[in-house]
Design a protein around this motif. Sequence first.
Motif, PDB file in Angstrom:
ATOM      1  N   ASP A 189      -6.519  -7.543   8.683  1.00 17.86           N
ATOM      2  CA  ASP A 189      -5.139  -7.485   8.771  1.00 17.86           C
ATOM      3  C   ASP A 189      -4.452  -7.263   7.758  1.00 17.86           C
ATOM      4  OD1 ASP A 189      -6.142  -8.516  11.093  1.00 17.86           O
ATOM      5  OD2 ASP A 189      -4.038  -9.607  11.624  1.00 17.86           O
ATOM      6  N   HIS A 190      -4.885  -6.372   6.812  1.00 15.80           N
ATOM      7  CA  HIS A 190      -4.063  -5.774   5.549  1.00 15.80           C
ATOM      8  C   HIS A 190      -3.340  -4.722   5.476  1.00 15.80           C
ATOM      9  CE1 HIS A 190      -3.351  -5.683   1.326  1.00 15.80           C
ATOM     10  NE2 HIS A 190      -3.861  -4.474   1.231  1.00 15.80           N
ATOM     11  N   TYR A 191      -2.295  -4.596   4.827  1.00 16.32           N
ATOM     12  CA  TYR A 191      -1.271  -3.558   4.962  1.00 16.32           C
ATOM     13  C   TYR A 191      -0.887  -2.893   3.749  1.00 16.32           C
ATOM     14  CZ  TYR A 191      -0.418  -5.579   9.654  1.00 16.32           C
ATOM     15  OH  TYR A 191      -0.494  -5.833  11.148  1.00 16.32           O
ATOM     16  N   ALA A 192      -0.649  -1.693   3.679  1.00 19.78           N
ATOM     17  CA  ALA A 192      -0.419  -0.843   2.490  1.00 19.78           C
ATOM     18  C   ALA A 192       1.360  -1.089   2.083  1.00 19.78           C
ATOM     19  CB  ALA A 192      -0.243   0.858   2.542  1.00 19.78           C
ATOM     20  N   GLY A 193       1.770  -0.440   1.245  1.00 18.84           N
ATOM     21  CA  GLY A 193       3.310  -0.828   0.905  1.00 18.84           C
ATOM     22  C   GLY A 193       4.261  -0.222   1.809  1.00 18.84           C
ATOM     23  N   THR A 194       3.754   0.903   2.337  1.00 12.92           N
ATOM     24  CA  THR A 194       4.491   1.530   3.334  1.00 12.92           C
ATOM     25  C   THR A 194       3.660   2.857   3.818  1.00 12.92           C
ATOM     26  OG1 THR A 194       6.784   2.684   3.956  1.00 12.92           O
ATOM     27  CG2 THR A 194       6.031   3.048   1.841  1.00 12.92           C
ATOM     28  N   ALA A 195       4.386   3.855   4.435  1.00 12.53           N
ATOM     29  CA  ALA A 195       3.735   4.874   5.365  1.00 12.53           C
ATOM     30  C   ALA A 195       3.302   6.017   4.368  1.00 12.53           C
ATOM     31  CB  ALA A 195       4.304   5.288   6.508  1.00 12.53           C
ATOM     32  N   VAL A 196       3.691   6.274   3.012  1.00 11.63           N
ATOM     33  CA  VAL A 196       3.705   7.500   2.333  1.00 11.63           C
ATOM     34  C   VAL A 196       3.353   6.947   0.865  1.00 11.63           C
ATOM     35  CG1 VAL A 196       5.063   9.062   3.610  1.00 11.63           C
ATOM     36  CG2 VAL A 196       5.981   7.584   1.922  1.00 11.63           C
ATOM     37  N   CYS A 197       3.183   7.765  -0.148  1.00 13.40           N
ATOM     38  CA  CYS A 197       2.418   7.755  -1.377  1.00 13.40           C
ATOM     39  C   CYS A 197       3.115   6.924  -2.133  1.00 13.40           C
ATOM     40  CB  CYS A 197       2.035   8.849  -1.724  1.00 13.40           C
ATOM     41  SG  CYS A 197       0.600   9.832  -0.944  1.00 13.40           S
ATOM     42  N   SER A 198       4.329   7.363  -2.641  1.00 18.51           N
ATOM     43  CA  SER A 198       4.869   7.009  -3.963  1.00 18.51           C
ATOM     44  C   SER A 198       5.596   5.471  -3.544  1.00 18.51           C
ATOM     45  CB  SER A 198       6.064   7.783  -4.392  1.00 18.51           C
ATOM     46  OG  SER A 198       5.490   9.138  -5.245  1.00 18.51           O
ATOM     47  N   PRO A 199       6.187   5.316  -2.684  1.00 16.52           N
ATOM     48  CA  PRO A 199       6.848   4.069  -2.429  1.00 16.52           C
ATOM     49  C   PRO A 199       5.712   2.977  -2.182  1.00 16.52           C
ATOM     50  CG  PRO A 199       7.257   5.189  -0.512  1.00 16.52           C
ATOM     51  CD  PRO A 199       6.892   6.423  -1.646  1.00 16.52           C
ATOM     52  N   SER A 200       4.651   3.498  -1.607  1.00 21.30           N
ATOM     53  CA  SER A 200       3.499   2.391  -1.256  1.00 21.30           C
ATOM     54  C   SER A 200       2.986   2.107  -2.751  1.00 21.30           C
ATOM     55  CB  SER A 200       2.314   3.062  -0.518  1.00 21.30           C
ATOM     56  OG  SER A 200       1.461   2.298  -0.176  1.00 21.30           O
ATOM     57  N   ARG A 201       2.758   3.027  -3.489  1.00 19.27           N
ATOM     58  CA  ARG A 201       2.182   2.733  -5.004  1.00 19.27           C
ATOM     59  C   ARG A 201       3.324   1.828  -5.775  1.00 19.27           C
ATOM     60  NH1 ARG A 201      -1.928   6.929  -5.820  1.00 19.27           N
ATOM     61  NH2 ARG A 201      -2.087   7.730  -3.635  1.00 19.27           N
ATOM     62  N   ALA A 202       4.442   2.095  -5.325  1.00 19.07           N
ATOM     63  CA  ALA A 202       5.524   1.177  -6.092  1.00 19.07           C
ATOM     64  C   ALA A 202       5.272  -0.022  -5.786  1.00 19.07           C
ATOM     65  CB  ALA A 202       6.701   1.743  -6.053  1.00 19.07           C
ATOM     66  N   THR A 203       5.147  -0.555  -4.493  1.00 17.26           N
ATOM     67  CA  THR A 203       5.054  -1.899  -4.106  1.00 17.26           C
ATOM     68  C   THR A 203       3.708  -2.410  -4.569  1.00 17.26           C
ATOM     69  OG1 THR A 203       3.665  -1.593  -2.153  1.00 17.26           O
ATOM     70  CG2 THR A 203       5.960  -1.483  -2.006  1.00 17.26           C
ATOM     71  N   LEU A 204       2.657  -1.577  -4.729  1.00 11.20           N
ATOM     72  CA  LEU A 204       1.523  -2.176  -5.622  1.00 11.20           C
ATOM     73  C   LEU A 204       1.707  -2.537  -7.114  1.00 11.20           C
ATOM     74  CD1 LEU A 204      -1.466  -2.682  -5.517  1.00 11.20           C
ATOM     75  CD2 LEU A 204      -1.967  -0.545  -5.858  1.00 11.20           C
ATOM     76  N   MET A 205       2.306  -1.567  -7.780  1.00 11.91           N
ATOM     77  CA  MET A 205       2.610  -1.925  -9.180  1.00 11.91           C
ATOM     78  C   MET A 205       3.766  -2.999  -9.587  1.00 11.91           C
ATOM     79  SD  MET A 205       0.801   0.056 -10.993  1.00 11.91           S
ATOM     80  CE  MET A 205      -0.808  -0.266  -9.696  1.00 11.91           C
ATOM     81  N   THR A 206       4.722  -3.228  -8.571  1.00 12.43           N
ATOM     82  CA  THR A 206       5.793  -4.080  -8.978  1.00 12.43           C
ATOM     83  C   THR A 206       5.605  -5.414  -8.205  1.00 12.43           C
ATOM     84  OG1 THR A 206       7.224  -3.079  -7.140  1.00 12.43           O
ATOM     85  CG2 THR A 206       7.361  -2.212  -9.188  1.00 12.43           C
ATOM     86  N   GLY A 207       4.792  -5.323  -7.171  1.00 13.98           N
ATOM     87  CA  GLY A 207       4.902  -6.659  -6.254  1.00 13.98           C
ATOM     88  C   GLY A 207       6.029  -6.977  -5.441  1.00 13.98           C
TER      89      GLY A 207
END
Length: 494
Positions: free
Chosen positions: A78-96
Amino acid sequence: MKPNNSLFFTCLAVATLLACQSKNASNEKQPPQPETPPNIIFILADDLGYADVSCYGQQKFETPNIDRLATQGMLFTDHYAGTAVCSPSRATLMTGQHTGHVAIRDNRSLDPSPYGFRQREGQFPLADSIHTMPEMLQKAGYVTGAFGKWGLGGPDTEGEPNNQGFDEFYGYVCQSLAHNYYPDHLWNNQEKIMLHGNDNGKFGAYSPELMHQEALKFIQANQKEPFFLFLPTPLPHAELLAPAEEMAVFEGKLTEGEPYKGTDEGPGFRKGRLGSQEKPHAAFAAMVKVLDDQVGEIMRTVDSLGIANNTLIIFTSDNGPHIEGGGDPEFFDSNGPLKGIKRDLYEGGIRVPLIMRWSGRIQANSTNDHPSAFWDFTATFADLAGTKAPEHGDGISMLPTILGNDDEQQKHPHLYWEYHGEAGKQAVRMGKWKAVRKDIREGNQAIELYDLEKDLGETTDVADQHPAIIQKMDSLLRAEHVTNSTFKLGYLDE
């Protein structure tokens, strides 16, 4: 002879006293040492679906190394990415931060041109004022390196990797350039590395292999100190292309789809340029095989250096499977039991594989259904490094779950996503309930509601049956979105 009890107890007391003094002296000379923070290797696949690896259900091909990582560690369902496309998903990873708070909320490039191609490399940059997860780890004493596709700011911007917490970077700063697996250049920190052409008319070598080799060098060079290695591979994002010897493994073994004719929109850094592919199914399987082989080599490197007991290896994906460039998630059943693909906020667009291995610390061959998301990694890594996470974060440390202490694990009251492409979308998960709102910029405010316990595939909208839940979801969808002057989301920003 009758024993002298008085002498016996006197000797016992003296012996005990001497033993205690010896123990105390020993403790004074050798105080307990703090545990060394673990190395962290974070492997981020690109557009790899929930069931695109065999330990999550893939049937068309096998991923033995990723499967072995799961056998030796913990598989999350039950793990989720930041969102459904690349840049904003990576932004959530880098910023928390989740996408209702994060500074980058779409795949927006710098200097868009009316002619369909771009003036400069790179996407909308993360501001230097944002305290990122790699910066946090740097301050905690980690050596940090990133090798792969960045997508959070181009050359000479505040968003480039070296300005966001990475001591070393090698790869694509621009995700549009990463559509091409034989590019004419890559970047090593601020140096543009030109790649010469070969006999096939392609530039340089296969870029995933170039970046992989640099990552292995980083592990070797930093094995004696805590390091954070971020590996945002472009695999298996379109274009669909793999070396001939990798393609040969699958040619004739998979029913082929329609050949992909490719796109070519002009010179420069072309938005959407993808090469043609006569055998897209074989190419996709070959790309995942390259990724799997690289995961295996990283595991072997860590093991051979004797650092497995102090190295956390994480494998996941940035969003759901793609259909670009001949991608065929229906043929591969890439999302398994889930509905939706890349750009959807249904489960198939955002629920992704997550596997962690930490030899001797994470229980081998274990499975966990703790609901988590990309923004949890900053808080988790702060705990691992013995430091404080940035105050702006939305995450919860997963360390109790990772170490098998489920009873101590704090839970999210809800998880939130937004996607600014198309007409704008939002989603929230609260326990078993999942709400989705689509077409926001077209004025839609209706909410779909799904019971994930009974309907993981989100086939039946039960919104009409649960007005109180819909009212709660509506409040969450409004409350979790903070207005951003650059990225607008319809009525929420009016």
